[in-house]
Design a protein around this motif. Structure first.
Motif, PDB file in Angstrom:
ATOM      1  N   ALA A  55      38.861   2.675  30.620  1.00 16.64           N
ATOM      2  CA  ALA A  55      38.788   2.992  32.078  1.00 16.64           C
ATOM      3  C   ALA A  55      38.213   1.573  32.699  1.00 16.64           C
ATOM      4  N   GLY A  56      37.646   0.644  31.968  1.00  8.46           N
ATOM      5  CA  GLY A  56      37.074  -0.566  32.613  1.00  8.46           C
ATOM      6  C   GLY A  56      35.498  -0.860  32.339  1.00  8.46           C
ATOM      7  N   THR A  57      34.932   0.261  31.590  1.00 11.15           N
ATOM      8  CA  THR A  57      33.637  -0.112  31.119  1.00 11.15           C
ATOM      9  C   THR A  57      33.418  -1.108  30.066  1.00 11.15           C
ATOM     10  N   LYS A  58      32.597  -2.092  30.412  1.00 11.48           N
ATOM     11  CA  LYS A  58      32.383  -3.168  29.297  1.00 11.48           C
ATOM     12  C   LYS A  58      31.812  -2.714  28.063  1.00 11.48           C
ATOM     13  N   PRO A  59      32.286  -2.894  26.938  1.00 10.73           N
ATOM     14  CA  PRO A  59      31.848  -2.476  25.783  1.00 10.73           C
ATOM     15  C   PRO A  59      30.384  -2.944  25.348  1.00 10.73           C
ATOM     16  N   HIS A  60      29.730  -2.063  25.207  1.00 10.54           N
ATOM     17  CA  HIS A  60      28.196  -2.476  24.836  1.00 10.54           C
ATOM     18  C   HIS A  60      27.654  -1.486  23.491  1.00 10.54           C
ATOM     19  N   PHE A  61      27.188  -1.976  22.701  1.00  4.15           N
ATOM     20  CA  PHE A  61      26.852  -1.321  21.381  1.00  4.15           C
ATOM     21  C   PHE A  61      25.752  -0.145  21.855  1.00  4.15           C
ATOM     22  N   ILE A  62      24.776  -0.838  22.423  1.00  6.73           N
ATOM     23  CA  ILE A  62      23.662   0.035  22.790  1.00  6.73           C
ATOM     24  C   ILE A  62      24.170   1.261  23.657  1.00  6.73           C
ATOM     25  N   GLY A  63      24.957   1.259  24.514  1.00  8.28           N
ATOM     26  CA  GLY A  63      25.504   2.259  25.417  1.00  8.28           C
ATOM     27  C   GLY A  63      26.217   3.250  24.308  1.00  8.28           C
TER      28      GLY A  63
END
Length: 112
Positions: free
Chosen positions: A45-53
């Motif tokens: 859906a467009g969220t930038k992948p971030h491991f902490i998230g």
């Protein structure tokens, strides 16, 4: 009325917005889908992948603080995150240019 996504530990009000963009509007939906499926939907859906998230979500679903993840458990979650990211990149539709696929991945253009 169901609880908002932000009622899950480690998730705040901004989570309500990004999860809604991914079609997930309640904490119950997040729990039913699980961390992997939810995060996959967020990326698509467009969220930038971030491991902490990702691991904050995984820990929150277990009722644990976001920074409670260490060692082998954290390494396993990293491998899962990397797979989710790779799978999301592989969602390019036939007939779309790389640019169109990238714009679609971040939610700038509609899917065909």
């Amino acid at each position: 009325m169901s609880d908002p996504v932000s009622s899950i530990p480690n998730l705040g009000p901004a989570s309500d917005i990004s999860f809604t963009k991914a079609g997930i509007t309640s904490a119950d939906q997040v729990r039913a889908l699980g961390a992997q499926a939810c995060y996959s939907k967020l990326i698509k859906a467009g969220t930038k992948p971030h491991f902490i998230g990702f691991y904050a979500l995984a820990m929150g679903l277990q009722g644990r603080p976001w920074n409670d993840c260490q060692g082998a458990e954290k390494a396993a979650l990293r491998a899962t995150f990397d797979k989710i990211k790779a799978d999301a990149k592989g969602t390019k539709e036939k007939g779309r240019s790389d640019l169109e696929a990238a714009l679609d991945l971040i939610g700038v253009i509609e899917k065909r």
